[in-house]
Scaffold this motif. Structure first.
Motif, PDB file in Angstrom:
ATOM      1  N   GLN A  13      44.673  39.970  40.712  1.00 13.18           N
ATOM      2  CA  GLN A  13      44.574  41.353  41.175  1.00 13.18           C
ATOM      3  C   GLN A  13      45.792  41.739  42.020  1.00 13.18           C
ATOM      4  O   GLN A  13      46.310  42.843  41.903  1.00 13.18           O
ATOM      5  N   ARG A  97      49.418  59.453  38.768  1.00 11.78           N
ATOM      6  CA  ARG A  97      48.505  58.472  38.158  1.00 11.78           C
ATOM      7  C   ARG A  97      48.698  57.094  38.776  1.00 11.78           C
ATOM      8  O   ARG A  97      47.728  56.383  39.059  1.00 11.78           O
ATOM      9  N   GLU A 100      47.222  56.914  42.293  1.00 14.52           N
ATOM     10  CA  GLU A 100      45.758  56.829  42.229  1.00 14.52           C
ATOM     11  C   GLU A 100      45.333  55.414  41.824  1.00 14.52           C
ATOM     12  O   GLU A 100      44.408  54.841  42.403  1.00 14.52           O
ATOM     13  N   SER A 101      46.017  54.869  40.846  1.00 12.35           N
ATOM     14  CA  SER A 101      45.720  53.507  40.396  1.00 12.35           C
ATOM     15  C   SER A 101      45.941  52.498  41.525  1.00 12.35           C
ATOM     16  O   SER A 101      45.147  51.576  41.708  1.00 12.35           O
ATOM     17  N   LYS A 103      45.697  53.047  44.731  1.00 10.58           N
ATOM     18  CA  LYS A 103      44.595  53.198  45.691  1.00 10.58           C
ATOM     19  C   LYS A 103      43.371  52.433  45.213  1.00 10.58           C
ATOM     20  O   LYS A 103      42.725  51.730  45.982  1.00 10.58           O
ATOM     21  N   GLU A 104      43.052  52.597  43.927  1.00  7.61           N
ATOM     22  CA  GLU A 104      41.882  51.917  43.360  1.00  7.61           C
ATOM     23  C   GLU A 104      42.056  50.401  43.418  1.00  7.61           C
ATOM     24  O   GLU A 104      41.116  49.685  43.764  1.00  7.61           O
ATOM     25  N   GLN A 105      43.239  49.921  43.087  1.00  2.44           N
ATOM     26  CA  GLN A 105      43.488  48.483  43.123  1.00  2.44           C
ATOM     27  C   GLN A 105      43.390  47.940  44.545  1.00  2.44           C
ATOM     28  O   GLN A 105      42.827  46.863  44.760  1.00  2.44           O
ATOM     29  N   GLU A 106      43.949  48.672  45.503  1.00  2.00           N
ATOM     30  CA  GLU A 106      43.881  48.225  46.902  1.00  2.00           C
ATOM     31  C   GLU A 106      42.434  48.165  47.382  1.00  2.00           C
ATOM     32  O   GLU A 106      42.030  47.209  48.051  1.00  2.00           O
ATOM     33  N   THR A 107      41.646  49.168  47.005  1.00  2.00           N
ATOM     34  CA  THR A 107      40.233  49.187  47.380  1.00  2.00           C
ATOM     35  C   THR A 107      39.505  48.003  46.765  1.00  2.00           C
ATOM     36  O   THR A 107      38.718  47.324  47.434  1.00  2.00           O
ATOM     37  N   LYS A 108      39.789  47.745  45.504  1.00  2.00           N
ATOM     38  CA  LYS A 108      39.147  46.632  44.795  1.00  2.00           C
ATOM     39  C   LYS A 108      39.488  45.299  45.465  1.00  2.00           C
ATOM     40  O   LYS A 108      38.610  44.462  45.689  1.00  2.00           O
ATOM     41  N   GLU A 111      37.673  44.996  48.782  1.00  2.00           N
ATOM     42  CA  GLU A 111      36.262  44.675  48.574  1.00  2.00           C
ATOM     43  C   GLU A 111      36.089  43.212  48.174  1.00  2.00           C
ATOM     44  O   GLU A 111      35.159  42.546  48.624  1.00  2.00           O
ATOM     45  N   ASP A 125      33.081  42.209  38.484  1.00  2.04           N
ATOM     46  CA  ASP A 125      34.466  42.008  38.070  1.00  2.04           C
ATOM     47  C   ASP A 125      34.653  40.723  37.257  1.00  2.04           C
ATOM     48  O   ASP A 125      35.745  40.400  36.861  1.00  2.04           O
TER      49      ASP A 125
END
Length: 129
Positions: A13, A97, A100-101, A103-108, A111, A125
């Motif tokens: 990741q 794009r 945004e991607s 941000k999503e990866q950092e959040t993932k 978590e 996952d």
């Protein structure tokens, strides 16, 4: 006492995140070059439009200057400016794009790390489900 190894799924990741960051940097660099090209083209157009129609104008072709018609140069520069504008628009969308991607990866990743699991990713996952 050795520090715990990062789990392979987390390493993967993080690698994906780094690749996205590199892509974003590349897009931003391309956009910056296009913005400079647009500014140079606009300045050249302004100067060209100040010249009288009968005056001699030249365009650069490699290391030589070639005599050209004023209107042809104006048309060429306007087309170049329009192309640069279109490419900047495309890069703006790509940049949005990618951001945004990211941000999503950092959040993932955050978590996953909060989950504290060192052997396997969270169930949603896990590709071996």
């Amino acid at each position: 006492m050795s520090s715990p190894q990062m789990p392979p799924w987390l390493q993967e990741q993080i690698m994906k995140l780094q690749q996205s960051q590199q892509s974003l940097q590349s897009v931003m660099t391309q956009k910056q070059h296009l913005e400079m090209e647009k500014a140079e083209t606009a300045k050249a157009l302004d100067e060209l439009k100040k010249i009288a129609d009968g005056d001699a104008v030249f365009k650069q072709a490699g290391t030589v200057l070639i005599k050209a018609k004023k209107q042809e140069l104006i048309d060429e520069l306007e087309e170049r400016a329009e192309m640069a504008k279109t490419r900047v628009t495309v890069l703006d969308k790509q940049e949005a794009r990618l951001k945004e991607s990211l941000k999503e990866q950092e959040t993932k990743i955050t978590e996953m790390m909060k989950g504290g699991s060192t052997s396997a990713p969270p169930a949603e996952d896990n590709p071996r489900k």
